[in-house]
Structure formats: structure tokens, C-alpha cells
Design a protein around this motif. Structure first.
Motif, PDB file in Angstrom:
ATOM      1  N   ARG A  15      -6.430 -12.623   6.267  1.00  0.00           N
ATOM      2  CA  ARG A  15      -5.717 -12.227   5.048  1.00  0.00           C
ATOM      3  C   ARG A  15      -5.268 -13.424   4.222  1.00  0.00           C
ATOM      4  N   LYS A  16      -5.088 -14.583   4.849  1.00  0.00           N
ATOM      5  CA  LYS A  16      -4.690 -15.792   4.130  1.00  0.00           C
ATOM      6  C   LYS A  16      -5.870 -16.454   3.409  1.00  0.00           C
ATOM      7  N   HIS A  22      -7.656  -6.968  -1.924  1.00  0.00           N
ATOM      8  CA  HIS A  22      -7.073  -5.656  -1.620  1.00  0.00           C
ATOM      9  C   HIS A  22      -8.124  -4.655  -1.148  1.00  0.00           C
ATOM     10  N   ASP A  25      -8.225  -4.960   2.486  1.00  0.00           N
ATOM     11  CA  ASP A  25      -7.076  -4.265   3.094  1.00  0.00           C
ATOM     12  C   ASP A  25      -7.392  -2.787   3.259  1.00  0.00           C
ATOM     13  N   SER A  53       1.717  -2.801  -2.114  1.00  0.00           N
ATOM     14  CA  SER A  53       2.222  -2.460  -0.780  1.00  0.00           C
ATOM     15  C   SER A  53       2.275  -0.948  -0.556  1.00  0.00           C
ATOM     16  N   ASN A  80       1.536  -0.715   9.859  1.00  0.00           N
ATOM     17  CA  ASN A  80       1.907  -2.128   9.805  1.00  0.00           C
ATOM     18  C   ASN A  80       1.648  -2.864  11.121  1.00  0.00           C
ATOM     19  N   TRP A  83      -0.818  -6.076  11.458  1.00  0.00           N
ATOM     20  CA  TRP A  83      -0.466  -7.309  10.769  1.00  0.00           C
ATOM     21  C   TRP A  83       0.745  -7.967  11.409  1.00  0.00           C
ATOM     22  N   ALA A  85       3.000  -9.762   9.821  1.00  0.00           N
ATOM     23  CA  ALA A  85       4.132  -9.469   8.936  1.00  0.00           C
ATOM     24  C   ALA A  85       3.873  -8.132   8.236  1.00  0.00           C
ATOM     25  N   PRO A  86       4.762  -7.151   8.406  1.00  0.00           N
ATOM     26  CA  PRO A  86       4.563  -5.862   7.734  1.00  0.00           C
ATOM     27  C   PRO A  86       4.486  -6.040   6.219  1.00  0.00           C
ATOM     28  N   TRP A  87       3.519  -5.380   5.596  1.00  0.00           N
ATOM     29  CA  TRP A  87       3.391  -5.482   4.145  1.00  0.00           C
ATOM     30  C   TRP A  87       3.309  -4.120   3.467  1.00  0.00           C
ATOM     31  N   THR A  89       4.915  -0.842   2.451  1.00  0.00           N
ATOM     32  CA  THR A  89       6.287  -0.359   2.318  1.00  0.00           C
ATOM     33  C   THR A  89       6.374   1.114   1.946  1.00  0.00           C
TER      34      THR A  89
END
Length: 97
Positions: A15-16, A22, A25, A53, A80, A83, A85-87, A89
Motif C-alpha cells: 500500500r505504501k 484505490h 484497495d 475511507s 480493517n 491492514w 493501520a485501520p483505514w 471508517t
């Protein structure tokens, strides 16, 4: 089902990347949907879109939409999980007419 920490790290690394977008994702969520939603909801709903998100999930009829709304907190947590870090929302549920 908890995700393997190595898999979570791998997804975070991808993802980085400057090549991640997107659409990827969305494709990853669609592939993971059976594991995330569980067998009872896999056939009943599909992930349609990712807007920032917010994830849009579509069900075949309104009754499934109501059931999925009741499960929103659990589904949000599961979505989530892959991942580090949860993204995600928000989950928006739609249904076919």
C-alpha cells in the motif's frame, strides 16, 4: 479469523508503493470478502466501491441490507484486519431492487 502478521505487513508494504491505488484497495477487499464477511454473508453481499475511507457493500435485497447494518461494527473491524493501520471508517450498504 485473525490475519497472519506477515501478510498484514506485506499488504502494508504494498500500500505504501507508488503503484498502489484505490482500485487495488477495492480488488483486495473483493478477494478477501469471503474471509472477512463469513460464509453466511459472502453470497448475500459484495463490495462494490471504495471512496476514500468509505466502502460500499451491496446486497441482493433490502432484508440483507438490514441484517448487514446490524453487523456493521463487526464487519468494519473485520474489513480493517488485513491492514496494519485501520483505514476503513465507514461502510455504506445498498441493495438491488
Amino acid at each position: 479469523m485473525p490475519f497472519d502478521p506477515a501478510l498484514r505487513h506485506l499488504i502494508a508494504s504494498f500500500r505504501k508503493s507508488s503503484h498502489w491505488d484505490h482500485q487495488l484497495d477495492l480488488e483486495l477487499l473483493q478477494k478477501l470478502w469471503p474471509a472477512l464477511a463469513g460464509p453466511n454473508h459472502t453470497a448475500a453481499a459484495t463490495t462494490l466501491a471504495v471512496h476514500g475511507s468509505r466502502v460500499v457493500v451491496n446486497g441482493p435485497v433490502q432484508i440483507w441490507r438490514r441484517q448487514l447494518i446490524k453487523l456493521r461494527p463487526e464487519l468494519l473491524a473485520r474489513m480493517n484486519e488485513p491492514w496494519v493501520a485501520p483505514w476503513i471508517t465507514e461502510i455504506v450498504f445498498t441493495y438491488e431492487n
